[in-house]
Design a protein around this motif. Sequence first.
Motif, short mmCIF file in Angstrom:
data_model
loop_
_atom_site.label_atom_id
_atom_site.label_comp_id
_atom_site.label_asym_id
_atom_site.label_seq_id
_atom_site.Cartn_x
_atom_site.Cartn_y
_atom_site.Cartn_z
N THR A 89 1.40 1.29 9.04
CA THR A 89 1.29 1.94 10.34
C THR A 89 0.07 1.43 11.09
OG1 THR A 89 2.38 3.95 9.55
CG2 THR A 89 1.04 4.15 11.53
N ALA A 90 -1.06 1.35 10.40
CA ALA A 90 -2.29 0.88 11.03
C ALA A 90 -2.22 -0.62 11.33
CB ALA A 90 -3.48 1.19 10.14
N SER A 91 -1.78 -1.39 10.35
CA SER A 91 -1.76 -2.85 10.49
C SER A 91 -0.82 -3.30 11.61
CB SER A 91 -1.35 -3.49 9.16
OG SER A 91 -1.39 -4.89 9.25
N SER A 92 0.33 -2.66 11.71
CA SER A 92 1.29 -3.04 12.75
C SER A 92 0.78 -2.72 14.14
CB SER A 92 2.64 -2.35 12.51
OG SER A 92 2.50 -0.94 12.59
N SER A 93 -0.24 -1.86 14.23
CA SER A 93 -0.85 -1.54 15.52
C SER A 93 -2.11 -2.35 15.75
CB SER A 93 -1.17 -0.04 15.58
OG SER A 93 0.02 0.73 15.50
N GLY A 94 -2.35 -3.36 14.93
CA GLY A 94 -3.46 -4.27 15.14
C GLY A 94 -4.71 -4.00 14.35
N ALA A 95 -4.68 -3.02 13.45
CA ALA A 95 -5.89 -2.68 12.69
C ALA A 95 -6.11 -3.65 11.54
CB ALA A 95 -5.79 -1.26 12.16
N ALA A 96 -7.38 -3.91 11.26
CA ALA A 96 -7.75 -4.66 10.06
C ALA A 96 -7.81 -3.68 8.89
CB ALA A 96 -9.11 -5.32 10.25
N ILE A 97 -7.42 -4.15 7.70
CA ILE A 97 -7.43 -3.31 6.50
C ILE A 97 -8.50 -3.84 5.56
CG2 ILE A 97 -6.06 -2.35 4.62
CD1 ILE A 97 -5.06 -1.66 7.47
N LEU A 98 -9.41 -2.96 5.16
CA LEU A 98 -10.48 -3.33 4.23
C LEU A 98 -10.36 -2.46 2.98
CD1 LEU A 98 -11.74 -3.43 7.37
CD2 LEU A 98 -13.55 -4.57 6.08
N PHE A 99 -10.36 -3.11 1.82
CA PHE A 99 -10.09 -2.44 0.55
C PHE A 99 -11.15 -2.78 -0.48
CE2 PHE A 99 -7.56 -2.66 -3.58
CZ PHE A 99 -7.71 -1.31 -3.86
N ASP A 100 -11.71 -1.75 -1.10
CA ASP A 100 -12.66 -1.91 -2.19
C ASP A 100 -12.07 -1.23 -3.43
OD1 ASP A 100 -14.76 -1.82 -4.00
OD2 ASP A 100 -16.28 -1.39 -2.48
N PRO A 101 -11.60 -1.99 -4.41
CA PRO A 101 -11.01 -1.35 -5.60
C PRO A 101 -11.95 -0.39 -6.28
CG PRO A 101 -10.55 -3.71 -5.58
CD PRO A 101 -11.54 -3.46 -4.48
N GLY A 102 -13.26 -0.69 -6.28
CA GLY A 102 -14.25 0.21 -6.86
C GLY A 102 -14.08 0.36 -8.36
N PRO A 103 -14.68 1.40 -8.92
CA PRO A 103 -14.62 1.61 -10.38
C PRO A 103 -13.20 1.79 -10.90
CG PRO A 103 -16.31 2.99 -9.38
CD PRO A 103 -15.53 2.40 -8.26
N ARG A 104 -12.28 2.17 -10.02
CA ARG A 104 -10.89 2.35 -10.48
C ARG A 104 -10.23 1.04 -10.85
NH1 ARG A 104 -11.86 6.62 -12.19
NH2 ARG A 104 -10.67 8.52 -11.83
N ALA A 105 -10.87 -0.10 -10.55
CA ALA A 105 -10.32 -1.39 -10.98
C ALA A 105 -10.20 -1.44 -12.49
CB ALA A 105 -11.22 -2.53 -10.49
N PHE A 106 -11.04 -0.71 -13.21
CA PHE A 106 -11.04 -0.73 -14.67
C PHE A 106 -9.87 0.09 -15.24
CE2 PHE A 106 -15.34 -1.50 -13.26
CZ PHE A 106 -15.75 -2.56 -14.05
N THR A 107 -9.21 0.88 -14.39
CA THR A 107 -8.06 1.68 -14.85
C THR A 107 -6.74 1.15 -14.31
OG1 THR A 107 -8.01 3.24 -12.98
CG2 THR A 107 -9.59 3.69 -14.75
N MET A 108 -6.77 -0.04 -13.70
CA MET A 108 -5.57 -0.57 -13.03
C MET A 108 -5.20 -1.93 -13.59
SD MET A 108 -6.66 0.64 -9.18
CE MET A 108 -5.08 1.11 -8.51
N LYS A 109 -5.10 -2.00 -14.91
CA LYS A 109 -4.87 -3.29 -15.55
C LYS A 109 -3.40 -3.59 -15.82
CE LYS A 109 -9.39 -3.27 -17.87
NZ LYS A 109 -10.10 -3.39 -19.16
N SER A 110 -2.55 -2.56 -15.79
CA SER A 110 -1.15 -2.80 -16.14
C SER A 110 -0.27 -1.72 -15.52
CB SER A 110 -0.98 -2.79 -17.67
OG SER A 110 -1.35 -1.52 -18.20
N GLY A 111 1.04 -1.97 -15.62
CA GLY A 111 2.02 -0.98 -15.19
C GLY A 111 1.96 -0.64 -13.71
N SER A 112 2.29 0.59 -13.38
CA SER A 112 2.35 1.02 -11.98
C SER A 112 0.97 0.98 -11.32
CB SER A 112 2.92 2.44 -11.90
OG SER A 112 2.10 3.37 -12.60
N ARG A 113 -0.08 1.19 -12.11
CA ARG A 113 -1.42 1.13 -11.54
C ARG A 113 -1.77 -0.30 -11.10
NH1 ARG A 113 -4.49 5.60 -10.44
NH2 ARG A 113 -6.38 4.77 -11.40
N ARG A 114 -1.38 -1.28 -11.90
CA ARG A 114 -1.63 -2.67 -11.51
C ARG A 114 -0.79 -3.04 -10.30
NH1 ARG A 114 -5.48 -6.80 -12.27
NH2 ARG A 114 -4.74 -8.25 -10.70
#
Length: 502
Positions: A286-311
């Motif tokens: 919704t934001a991107s299609s209206s011209g917004a830039a998207i900025l993402f910081d995985p943060g500490p949760r990167a350590f819990t997103m190694k496989s499956g649906s989280r990855r």
Amino acid sequence: QSSQSLFRNQRPLYRLSHVRDHHGDSNHVNLLQRCQQQVMHHSLGGFAVDNHSVWLSAAPNRPHRHLAQHQLQVCCHSVKKGVGVRPPRHVSCRAASSPNGHGFTKKAVAGAKAYDVVGLSNLCVDVVVPFQQLPPAKDPCLLQQLTAHPPSEDSWELGGTCNFMIAAARMGMKVGSIGHAGNDAYGEYMDRVLQAERIEPTHRLMPPSLQGSDLDKTLLCFVLVDPHGKHAFCSQYDFGPWPLLAGVSTLPGPVTQVLQSTAAVFTNGFVFDELPLELVKTAIHTASSSGAAILFDPGPRAFTMKSGSRRLALDTLMNLSDVVLMTEEEAVEVTGLRDPQAAAVAVLSRPGAKTEWCVVKLGAQGALLVTKSPQQQVYHAGAFQVEVKDTVGCGDSFAAAIVLGYTRTHDVHATLLLANAVGAATAMGRGAGTNVANASTVLSLLNRARSSASLESASQAHDLDNALHILHDSLSSVDHNLYSSVVSKQQREQRRSPAHAA
């Protein structure tokens, strides 16, 4: 063309400023004619002169980056947008009267947005709880006990994405908030503190059907602190079930309107602890299609997103993001590569990814930024030397400056310097929330570095000047009285500093 016809074409518009002929005359007719001849010769786009200003707009059939990159030879002067700067987009930059480091100033005369950036999800209230000896933080019984008998409001502070939003507002951006805040004392506290920082009350994701339910509670993060300053965290994020707000499946109308009215959206890996992946994707699209830039910081949760649906969730949001920010340790988890530059290049090279910038935060070594287009460039900026009292919130504050530089197409290296200064200013205080960097401290750090006798080269001084410009330009666009008070405070602090006395 007339300037008004350029204004109506709704394409990115630039003002060529600080251009002089060899006599120093900025309004010399021959100078303007030479400039016009080169613009038309190279088919850069539209050209107009209005009130002694030279306006350029990108040609409809040319890539925007061509205009942003092109070097104009005017007498003995060379004016260009820095190599490595992303293609411009319509953002909510206010009309600026001073140039960036390379001579161009963006002026958004059409398609301006109501918000410079919106923080999405991970809104929480930190509750500081003292302990003589830290207990095991990952104990659900401890969480239940703390929730039932929390300390008074004197021990509360905002946390999570609120750190980012407060820092962004203090750097002169108009900030919106989207997420979950319950109909309780903590939610009221959050709204009150955000409003004091010139941030509108949070636009709630909770649908009316779930209001008043067990889900309608503000997220608390208990910060456990011992007498030696060591701390641990205990919150519902640690125990699940993920996502915590599984019952939220659609975006309320007001939330959609906010996403369509912002120049940028910032979120982090905790968003997936709160919201279903499909809802996150809907919000980002919704934001991107209206011209917004998207900025993402995985943060500490990167350590819990190694496989499956989280990855899958991590990969999906990274691919949808214009800018990805990570610490050095998180970069290893995300890419499997220990070299920060190689990790950043790997993020930019992902098939189907739209990412233009990847930033790796290096702690005491500063930060690394790699850009994808118009050609891959690597930037590094060293850390500012300060007395570090607490690193909580430094990364969130750092991200605020990256948003400012990216969305307003400022010089890349100057943006990275400013981000390091904002992060360092936060490290000088204790705690996050309202304790994150303020603009006067950031200005002091930049001015101190600018006047230092240990500057290695003229280019470093030039980059610091550009970083100062970015911040001054943003602050002055918000409110003149606020800007004046910030500058006055910074000047008073500078006069009181030992370095100034010496």
